[in-house]
Design an enzyme around this catalytic site. Sequence first.
Site, short mmCIF file in Angstrom:
data_model
loop_
_atom_site.label_atom_id
_atom_site.label_comp_id
_atom_site.label_asym_id
_atom_site.label_seq_id
_atom_site.Cartn_x
_atom_site.Cartn_y
_atom_site.Cartn_z
N ALA A 118 0.86 -1.18 0.00
CA ALA A 118 0.00 0.00 0.00
C ALA A 118 0.90 1.23 0.00
CB ALA A 118 -0.89 -0.01 1.23
N GLY B 81 0.57 -5.24 0.95
CA GLY B 81 -0.58 -5.33 0.07
C GLY B 81 -0.23 -5.94 -1.29
N GLU C 78 -0.47 -9.52 -0.72
CA GLU C 78 -1.89 -9.84 -0.52
C GLU C 78 -2.62 -9.91 -1.87
OE1 GLU C 78 -2.73 -8.21 3.96
OE2 GLU C 78 -2.44 -6.71 2.41
N GLU D 214 4.33 -5.33 7.39
CA GLU D 214 3.48 -4.35 8.08
C GLU D 214 3.91 -4.06 9.51
OE1 GLU D 214 2.46 -6.61 6.00
OE2 GLU D 214 0.88 -5.83 4.71
N1 T1G Z 1 4.59 3.58 -0.40
C1 T1G Z 1 5.01 4.77 -0.86
N2 T1G Z 1 6.27 5.01 -1.28
C2 T1G Z 1 7.12 3.98 -1.24
C3 T1G Z 1 6.76 2.70 -0.75
C4 T1G Z 1 5.41 2.52 -0.33
N3 T1G Z 1 4.96 1.37 0.12
N4 T1G Z 1 7.83 1.89 -0.83
C5 T1G Z 1 8.82 2.64 -1.34
N5 T1G Z 1 8.40 3.88 -1.59
C6 T1G Z 1 9.18 4.99 -2.19
C7 T1G Z 1 10.37 5.41 -1.36
O1 T1G Z 1 10.00 6.35 -0.38
C8 T1G Z 1 11.27 6.00 -2.39
O2 T1G Z 1 10.76 7.26 -2.73
C9 T1G Z 1 11.06 5.10 -3.59
O3 T1G Z 1 9.76 4.49 -3.38
C10 T1G Z 1 12.08 4.02 -3.78
O4 T1G Z 1 12.21 3.29 -2.56
C11 T1G Z 1 -2.78 -3.31 3.32
C12 T1G Z 1 -1.15 -1.56 4.57
C13 T1G Z 1 10.11 -1.91 -2.47
C14 T1G Z 1 12.13 -3.02 -1.51
O5 T1G Z 1 6.73 -1.68 3.60
O6 T1G Z 1 10.78 -2.11 1.16
O7 T1G Z 1 0.85 -2.85 2.23
O8 T1G Z 1 12.51 8.71 -1.85
O9 T1G Z 1 14.63 3.82 -2.10
O10 T1G Z 1 15.87 0.31 -2.44
O11 T1G Z 1 -1.50 -4.95 4.31
O12 T1G Z 1 11.07 0.53 -1.09
O13 T1G Z 1 12.48 8.04 -4.27
O14 T1G Z 1 10.74 9.60 -3.37
O15 T1G Z 1 13.38 2.04 -0.81
O16 T1G Z 1 14.69 -0.18 -4.66
C15 T1G Z 1 4.15 -2.45 2.98
C16 T1G Z 1 8.47 -0.67 1.65
C17 T1G Z 1 3.17 -1.35 3.03
C18 T1G Z 1 7.39 -1.62 1.29
C19 T1G Z 1 12.37 -1.00 -3.00
N6 T1G Z 1 5.18 -2.13 2.05
N7 T1G Z 1 9.37 -0.48 0.57
O17 T1G Z 1 13.63 -0.67 -2.47
O18 T1G Z 1 13.96 1.72 -3.30
S1 T1G Z 1 1.94 -1.73 4.19
C20 T1G Z 1 6.41 -1.79 2.44
C21 T1G Z 1 10.49 -1.18 0.42
C22 T1G Z 1 0.72 -2.53 3.39
C23 T1G Z 1 -1.40 -3.80 3.52
C24 T1G Z 1 -0.48 -2.83 4.21
C25 T1G Z 1 11.44 -0.75 -0.68
C26 T1G Z 1 11.51 -1.69 -1.89
P1 T1G Z 1 11.66 8.49 -3.09
P2 T1G Z 1 13.61 2.73 -2.08
P3 T1G Z 1 14.62 0.27 -3.25
#
Ligand code: T1G
Length: 647
Positions: A63, A102, A105, A125
């Site tokens: 998400a 998500g 999911e 999460e």
């Molecule tokens: N939402 C918004 N922005 C995100 C994002 C996210 N989930 N993940 C990364 N970004 C942005 C980040 O801020 C950066 O932005 C750019 O993408 C590149 O990221 C319902 C509610 C995927 C392994 O926890 O682990 O789903 O600084 O530098 O090294 O159950 O990003 O360039 O403007 O980290 O290639 C769960 C977290 C959400 C994923 C890529 N998801 N992200 O790594 O690039 S909770 C996460 C990561 C959820 C549901 C629930 C990593 C990556 P900017 P980066 P990277």
Amino acid sequence: MNTPVSIHPQGDIAIVTLDNPPVNAISAAVRKALWQAVEDIDADPTLRAAILICQGRTFIAGADVREFGQTPEPPHLPDLVDHLEAARVPWIAAIHGSALGGGFEIAMGCRFRVAVPQAKIGLPEVTLGIIPGASGTVRTPRLAGVEVAVDLVTSGKPMAASKAREAGLIDAVIEGDLEAGAIAFAKAALAKPLPAPISARPVAKMDDAFWEAKRKLAAKPGHRAPLEALAALRRATELPFDAAMAAERESFLALRTSDEAAALRAVFFAERAAPRPDALRDVTPRKLAQVGVVGGGTMGAGIAAALRSAGLPVVLIERDDHALARGIDTLAKTFAGAIKRGKLTEQARDALMEGVTGATDYAALSECDLVIEAVFEELSVKRQVFENLIAHCRRDAILATNTSYIDPREIFAGLPGAERFIGLHFFSPAQIMKLLEIVPLPDTAPDVLATGFALAKQLNKIPVRAGICEGFIGNRILKRYRAEAETLVRRGVPIAQVDAAMRGYGFRMGPFEAQDLGGLDIAYLQREGARAAGQDVPETLGDILVGAGRKGQKTGGGWYDYTEGDRTPQPSARVAELLAPHIAKDAPGLEDVQIAAQLIAAMAAEGEAILTEGIADKASDIDLVEIHGYGFPRWKGGPMFASGKHR
Ligand code: T1G
């Protein structure tokens, strides 16, 4: 209007491509477009399957964390996952990069999941202070069993494709082209009866002993998410699917607005902003092909290990053959530790060691692009090292000091080439600790500074720029924290209560236990040095203990007593006796929460002074220093966040 989802039929299989840079996060627009794609494909009788594949560096990373504070717009993610699962044609998630939160999911709403070997899947999460909110706790145990689900959900750690395949979380690992492989997989799958959708699969109950063991592991003070996740998983094994979904949603929504979720989100974005300070936006870092390290002690060997693990060839310099052999041995032991923890194979270790050239002659550094000094913390020793480096290194080689306390301007004073000097302050053990304080001098060139930040990224560390002051950011706050802890002891708070209060706040150790582990003598020697230089440094309680030979665990006692071979701190009668003249009698007691609040407030006050003086660029940098260098509980956001001083 631009839609993030496009559909291209390949015969009777629809290729559904999602493109929402940078990480294909699920925004409201993505949910709407995917919902519509399910409808469109179901309405086309020529189509028999759909493959969901993503553009760019990754599958859906979850998400959109930026939308967490807002009221979610329909369609909601759990409904979208159900919609995918209930589609007329089976969907296949074709995963590269990461399928997280998500994103995974959504992959579980698909009838099948295939992935490239480098892919990772996970439910991170809890690391954002929430639990999965779109069936992660309910579908995962139905897909892969309770044990796999508990590990995935309560740790929040991503799992590699091969392991995910073994665990039953994905159906196939695809070598070669992902789309072609997914199409071949789809054709084979369509020739057989389809498996039941995950929501219709049975699930075994969690047994009590397992639940109890996991509950102990997940419990962290003030960090509710892992325990809530475990509880949701348990409910998922006991309730019918729909009831479990409703319960997951309720818990998810409650946690979304919790303090820990706000703190963890702030840390998430602070960590991603840290490697790219605004001031360096247009500066290109220099290339590093080979790096030198001077000093093969614990710190130097740890730095060398970190550099090697990031693929950089290393030249390690020591003053004589004996010291060099010891340095190489320390390095080998560092890797041996990684092998023991299952993080490294012996073969990989051999390759890492082969990339290290040991030498006692500085001439061996002549090709290095960067040399990091990590010798004894004494000005004259360090200056001698840099004089040698100036004589032997390339004129454009970057020269860095790892000093913790000495003013780098004094270390480099009068030496030629001021634009290439910098401080790179690693934390011990350097191959593990994530923090790197980067300390520019007044004349450091912007591309030299940018190279420090690029190096941190390459080493998978969190870089923070620190200005020059005693202790830079981290050790300066540590000093204030310890002083405040001593103030409490002087006011009659028992040493053990201070430590217990900070453990209760979420630190792994309290301030006094931590000093016993690290040794009281380092800070003592530093105070003595300042006194010898004429500064007025009042006697600390630590001075009294060191004066009585109590330097910590290594001398059998410090703030506590220790019995041989046991690291458990025992309250000490001798310490009580030594400190009695300095401790207030009959002082009113304090609650643990008051103690913690006072110590955190002291850290934040020092942080504010650091900001005012320009030693740090922003409050979130200070929080990152504390979290990644000093064990501050991540889910509290750091001292600045916790004190409301993060803006
Ligand atoms: N939402 C918004 N922005 C995100 C994002 C996210 N989930 N993940 C990364 N970004 C942005 C980040 O801020 C950066 O932005 C750019 O993408 C590149 O990221 C319902 C509610 C995927 C392994 O926890 O682990 O789903 O600084 O530098 O090294 O159950 O990003 O360039 O403007 O980290 O290639 C769960 C977290 C959400 C994923 C890529 N998801 N992200 O790594 O690039 S909770 C996460 C990561 C959820 C549901 C629930 C990593 C990556 P900017 P980066 P990277």
